[in-house]
Write a protein that holds these residues in place. Structure first.
Motif, PDB file in Angstrom:
ATOM      1  N   PRO A 268       0.821  -1.203   0.000  1.00 60.94           N
ATOM      2  CA  PRO A 268       0.000   0.000   0.000  1.00 60.94           C
ATOM      3  C   PRO A 268       0.859   1.258   0.000  1.00 60.94           C
ATOM      4  O   PRO A 268       1.922   1.295   0.607  1.00 60.94           O
ATOM      5  CB  PRO A 268      -0.806  -0.121   1.307  1.00 60.94           C
ATOM      6  N   THR A 269       0.370   2.277  -0.678  1.00 63.66           N
ATOM      7  CA  THR A 269       1.160   3.505  -0.808  1.00 63.66           C
ATOM      8  C   THR A 269       1.288   4.243   0.509  1.00 63.66           C
ATOM      9  O   THR A 269       2.201   5.023   0.698  1.00 63.66           O
ATOM     10  CB  THR A 269       0.507   4.452  -1.834  1.00 63.66           C
ATOM     11  N   ASP A 270       0.367   3.994   1.450  1.00 61.81           N
ATOM     12  CA  ASP A 270       0.436   4.708   2.721  1.00 61.81           C
ATOM     13  C   ASP A 270       1.046   3.847   3.815  1.00 61.81           C
ATOM     14  O   ASP A 270       0.828   4.055   4.990  1.00 61.81           O
ATOM     15  CB  ASP A 270      -0.963   5.164   3.149  1.00 61.81           C
ATOM     16  N   SER A 271       1.822   2.852   3.422  1.00 59.84           N
ATOM     17  CA  SER A 271       2.351   1.912   4.410  1.00 59.84           C
ATOM     18  C   SER A 271       3.450   2.504   5.267  1.00 59.84           C
ATOM     19  O   SER A 271       3.817   1.949   6.281  1.00 59.84           O
ATOM     20  CB  SER A 271       2.911   0.676   3.688  1.00 59.84           C
ATOM     21  N   GLY A 272       4.005   3.624   4.840  1.00 54.09           N
ATOM     22  CA  GLY A 272       5.088   4.207   5.618  1.00 54.09           C
ATOM     23  C   GLY A 272       6.348   3.371   5.549  1.00 54.09           C
ATOM     24  O   GLY A 272       7.119   3.312   6.487  1.00 54.09           O
ATOM     25  N   ILE A 277      13.616   3.083  -2.588  1.00 53.88           N
ATOM     26  CA  ILE A 277      14.199   2.654  -3.860  1.00 53.88           C
ATOM     27  C   ILE A 277      14.875   1.298  -3.673  1.00 53.88           C
ATOM     28  O   ILE A 277      15.726   1.131  -2.800  1.00 53.88           O
ATOM     29  CB  ILE A 277      15.240   3.672  -4.386  1.00 53.88           C
ATOM     30  N   GLY A 278      14.480   0.339  -4.492  1.00 55.56           N
ATOM     31  CA  GLY A 278      15.047  -0.997  -4.389  1.00 55.56           C
ATOM     32  C   GLY A 278      15.713  -1.434  -5.680  1.00 55.56           C
ATOM     33  O   GLY A 278      15.341  -0.994  -6.775  1.00 55.56           O
ATOM     34  N   LEU A 279      16.713  -2.285  -5.548  1.00 56.37           N
ATOM     35  CA  LEU A 279      17.382  -2.887  -6.700  1.00 56.37           C
ATOM     36  C   LEU A 279      17.069  -4.379  -6.696  1.00 56.37           C
ATOM     37  O   LEU A 279      17.363  -5.073  -5.723  1.00 56.37           O
ATOM     38  CB  LEU A 279      18.895  -2.671  -6.612  1.00 56.37           C
ATOM     39  N   GLY A 280      16.450  -4.848  -7.754  1.00 54.35           N
ATOM     40  CA  GLY A 280      16.165  -6.269  -7.882  1.00 54.35           C
ATOM     41  C   GLY A 280      17.129  -6.912  -8.858  1.00 54.35           C
ATOM     42  O   GLY A 280      17.359  -6.386  -9.953  1.00 54.35           O
ATOM     43  N   ILE A 281      17.721  -8.026  -8.455  1.00 49.96           N
ATOM     44  CA  ILE A 281      18.644  -8.762  -9.321  1.00 49.96           C
ATOM     45  C   ILE A 281      18.167 -10.205  -9.407  1.00 49.96           C
ATOM     46  O   ILE A 281      17.902 -10.838  -8.383  1.00 49.96           O
ATOM     47  CB  ILE A 281      20.085  -8.725  -8.777  1.00 49.96           C
ATOM     48  N   ASP A 282      18.039 -10.705 -10.620  1.00 49.00           N
ATOM     49  CA  ASP A 282      17.695 -12.109 -10.817  1.00 49.00           C
ATOM     50  C   ASP A 282      18.843 -12.783 -11.555  1.00 49.00           C
ATOM     51  O   ASP A 282      19.138 -12.441 -12.706  1.00 49.00           O
ATOM     52  CB  ASP A 282      16.402 -12.256 -11.618  1.00 49.00           C
ATOM     53  N   LYS A 297       6.382   4.751  -5.390  1.00 50.05           N
ATOM     54  CA  LYS A 297       5.571   5.160  -6.545  1.00 50.05           C
ATOM     55  C   LYS A 297       5.151   3.984  -7.419  1.00 50.05           C
ATOM     56  O   LYS A 297       4.440   4.167  -8.403  1.00 50.05           O
ATOM     57  CB  LYS A 297       6.353   6.175  -7.390  1.00 50.05           C
ATOM     58  N   LYS A 298       5.645   2.787  -7.084  1.00 50.07           N
ATOM     59  CA  LYS A 298       5.346   1.583  -7.864  1.00 50.07           C
ATOM     60  C   LYS A 298       5.719   1.777  -9.334  1.00 50.07           C
ATOM     61  O   LYS A 298       4.910   1.595 -10.239  1.00 50.07           O
ATOM     62  CB  LYS A 298       3.863   1.209  -7.741  1.00 50.07           C
ATOM     63  N   ALA A 523       5.400 -13.223  -8.114  1.00 47.10           N
ATOM     64  CA  ALA A 523       5.120 -11.925  -7.492  1.00 47.10           C
ATOM     65  C   ALA A 523       5.184 -10.808  -8.531  1.00 47.10           C
ATOM     66  O   ALA A 523       4.328  -9.913  -8.566  1.00 47.10           O
ATOM     67  CB  ALA A 523       6.115 -11.663  -6.367  1.00 47.10           C
ATOM     68  N   GLY A 524       6.208 -10.867  -9.394  1.00 47.87           N
ATOM     69  CA  GLY A 524       6.362  -9.835 -10.418  1.00 47.87           C
ATOM     70  C   GLY A 524       5.239  -9.846 -11.430  1.00 47.87           C
ATOM     71  O   GLY A 524       4.728  -8.791 -11.831  1.00 47.87           O
TER      72      GLY A 524
END
Length: 575
Positions: A268-272, A277-282, A297-298, A523-524
């Motif tokens: 949720p956007t209001d989750s606090g 910013i995340g970095l995903g590596i597969d 900001k999804k 998930a993605g």
């Protein structure tokens, strides 16, 4: 207005928790759940989470103290909402009555077959012995003897009754724990009557309220108390055999059925959330993909792809990261890694050579039930209760380990003993001897699973030891590249059930990353498309994996994943 302290606890702790709070002069609001929920971990989890959610919704809590331990893993997956949680790092309430886990382990070592009682336990559970003879339990269902007679006849009822009461044979002693919280004469009397009825030895032992006092006063994590911040979930570190707190990101446990279904939710956007910013590596068998994602900001900010370079992972990882926006890369606050490398190593029969050391139950045909070479059976045997029948022979262990390394070329070991999940003492001793003698990495079955199936635990430990170099190498290379690029963010690794673990834990337990890549794909797929009912297909260079997404959820394989023909105790999505 000062926010309140809350306690949610098993009713057997009521006497001791109230006594401790009064002694410390603390004003606490209590919610005690009925005793015995540890026998039904799913129900415990549901009721505990519901109680936490109710308090969190009020917004008036400063901290919620959880009066449970691992309790059959009924607390694993519990989430802190807007109010932090404090929970003791123990397996059950016995440690709380004795003053800590070490006190319990010391008592267990002296007398493993002990049935413990306390004033709180007796307050909740006691009924006259004459009445207790008239009923028993099947799971969490109470059965009356007369009802069984009426339904099946006296002989069948008696046989059923005797079988369901055979648990009594697992104990040889009743121990009443005197904590000083309440006058205990009537409770001691009951404990003595129980011991006499079941022909057990009786002891009265000194307890302590020190751990309970720490539970209600500590506001940060310590060696004995786990502090769970808001938007974190309680996990279990099997290597350290203790509870852990992990951040909640995109994959959350379905609150209605945490044991069988994983619900893929958008954050949720209001989750606090603390992470923006995340970095995903597969890291797959063929390609390594990297994505920088704005969690708040999804929004995908940038992405890149490079070939996976198995001979030197730094090359492929560095190539992928170099293609990303470097300014955005510098602002990354969390790195999440998913990978199929562990799965591929098992499927392709790769990895280091593992020596399997076993302490099986009497009569097990090892060649038929555990098909691995090399393996050796050593002295050391336990009853199902954890009581020692035959001690290990340190000299034998040293000799076998040395020969396996020198003659058979073994570079790692796995150790598994019957009843090791109940009493891991033999496994721990063997591990210490092998490591001292050879310097090799050793995985024990109890570190990865608390399930009783000795054979599956042995297989899981063997696979874990086998693939250690593959995942450890990947993580070390990732850390090297991140250091060179001045990325200071912590690394988490996606497990096969979609949850996360630290990089340090993943290096010790790579087998937990089985089906990590496909779990992340599910998930993605749901997150990017918004579709809740779909067949997700992850086609890689080595394997093609599919998962059914139903109402935004994926089934969880509770019995353990079957990978490359091996049945394991690793819980993963049904893929």
């Amino acid at each position: 207005m000062k926010k309140k302290l809350y306690v949610i606890a098993c009713a057997v702790l009521a006497i001791d928790m109230k006594h401790s709070a009064k002694k410390l002069g603390l004003d606490i609001e209590y919610k005690f759940l009925e005793a015995g929920l540890h026998n039904n971990p799913k129900l415990l989890k549901e009721k505990l989470q519901a109680a936490i959610d109710d308090i969190s919704a009020s917004g008036s809590g400063r901290r919620i103290i959880i009066g449970y331990g691992v309790c059959g893993k009924g607390t694993i997956g519990i989430q802190a909402r807007s109010i932090p949680l404090a929970i003791p790092k123990v397996h059950d309430c016995i440690s709380m009555f004795l003053g800590g886990d070490q006190a319990y382990k010391s008592e267990f070592k002296k007398y493993p077959g002990t049935y413990y009682l306390s004033a709180g336990w007796c307050e909740e559970k006691t009924e006259p012995m004459s009445q207790r003879k008239q009923w028993t339990y099947f799971g969490d269902k109470k059965l009356e003897f007369n009802d069984l007679v009426e339904k099946y006849g006296k002989n069948a009822a008696q046989q059923t009754f005797d079988f369901l009461n055979s648990w009594q044979k697992n104990y040889q002693r009743a121990a009443f724990i005197e904590t000083g919280a309440k006058k205990s004469l009537k409770y001691e009397k009951f404990a003595k009557e129980m011991a006499a009825e079941y022909k057990w030895k009786y002891d009265k032992i000194k307890g302590s309220q020190s751990l309970i006092e720490k539970m209600i006063t500590t506001n940060h994590s310590t060696s004995e108390i786990l502090f769970v911040p808001p938007e974190h979930v309680i996990g279990f570190d099997a290597i350290q055999s203790t509870l852990s707190a992990n951040p909640i990101l995109d994959i959350k446990t379905n609150r209605n059925d945490t044991s069988r279904v994983i619900e893929i939710e958008d954050q949720p956007t209001d989750s606090g959330s603390y992470i923006k910013i995340g970095l995903g590596i597969d890291a797959g068998g063929t390609y390594t993909d990297a994505v920088i994602y704005d969690i708040e900001k999804k929004q995908t900010l940038c992405k890149a792809k490079s070939l996976t370079t198995k001979w030197d992972f730094t090359l492929g990882i560095n190539s992928a990261l170099k293609k990303l926006d470097q300014e955005k890369l510098y602002n990354v606050e969390l790195v999440s890694l998913s990978t199929t490398l562990a799965t591929n190593a098992i499927v392709e029969n790769e990895g280091q050579k593992v020596g399997l050391i076993l302490m099986p139950p009497y009569g097990l045909e090892l060649d038929k039930n555990i098909q691995h070479y090399p393996k050796f059976v050593i002295k050391g045997q336990l009853e199902i209760t954890g009581r020692q029948i035959l001690a290990i022979d340190p000299e034998e262990v040293s000799q076998i380990a040395s020969q396996m390394v020198k003659v058979l070329g073994v570079t790692a070991f796995a150790v598994s003993g019957y009843a090791g999940s109940i009493n891991p003492e033999h496994e721990i001793q063997v591990k210490e001897i092998i490591h001292k003698q050879t310097g090799c990495f050793v995985t024990c079955g109890h570190e990865l699973s608390d399930v009783l199936n000795f054979q599956t635990r042995a297989t899981t430990a063997m696979l874990n030891a086998r693939i250690i170099p593959r995942l450890t190498g990947l993580l070390l290379d990732l850390e090297t590249v991140m250091a060179k690029l001045d990325i200071l963010a912590p690394i988490v690794v996606v497990k096969g059930d979609g949850s996360l673990m630290s990089a340090a834990m993943a290096k010790q337990r790579p087998v937990e990353t089985i089906l990590s890549g496909p779990a992340a794909s599910v998930a993605g797929a749901k997150h990017l498309t918004g579709i809740k009912d779909a067949l997700v297909v992850d086609m890689g260079g080595t394997t093609t994996d599919t998962a059914a997404l139903t109402s935004g959820s994926v089934s969880l394989n509770e019995k353990g994943s079957n990978i490359g023909g091996y049945r394991t105790h690793v819980k993963a999505l049904e893929i």
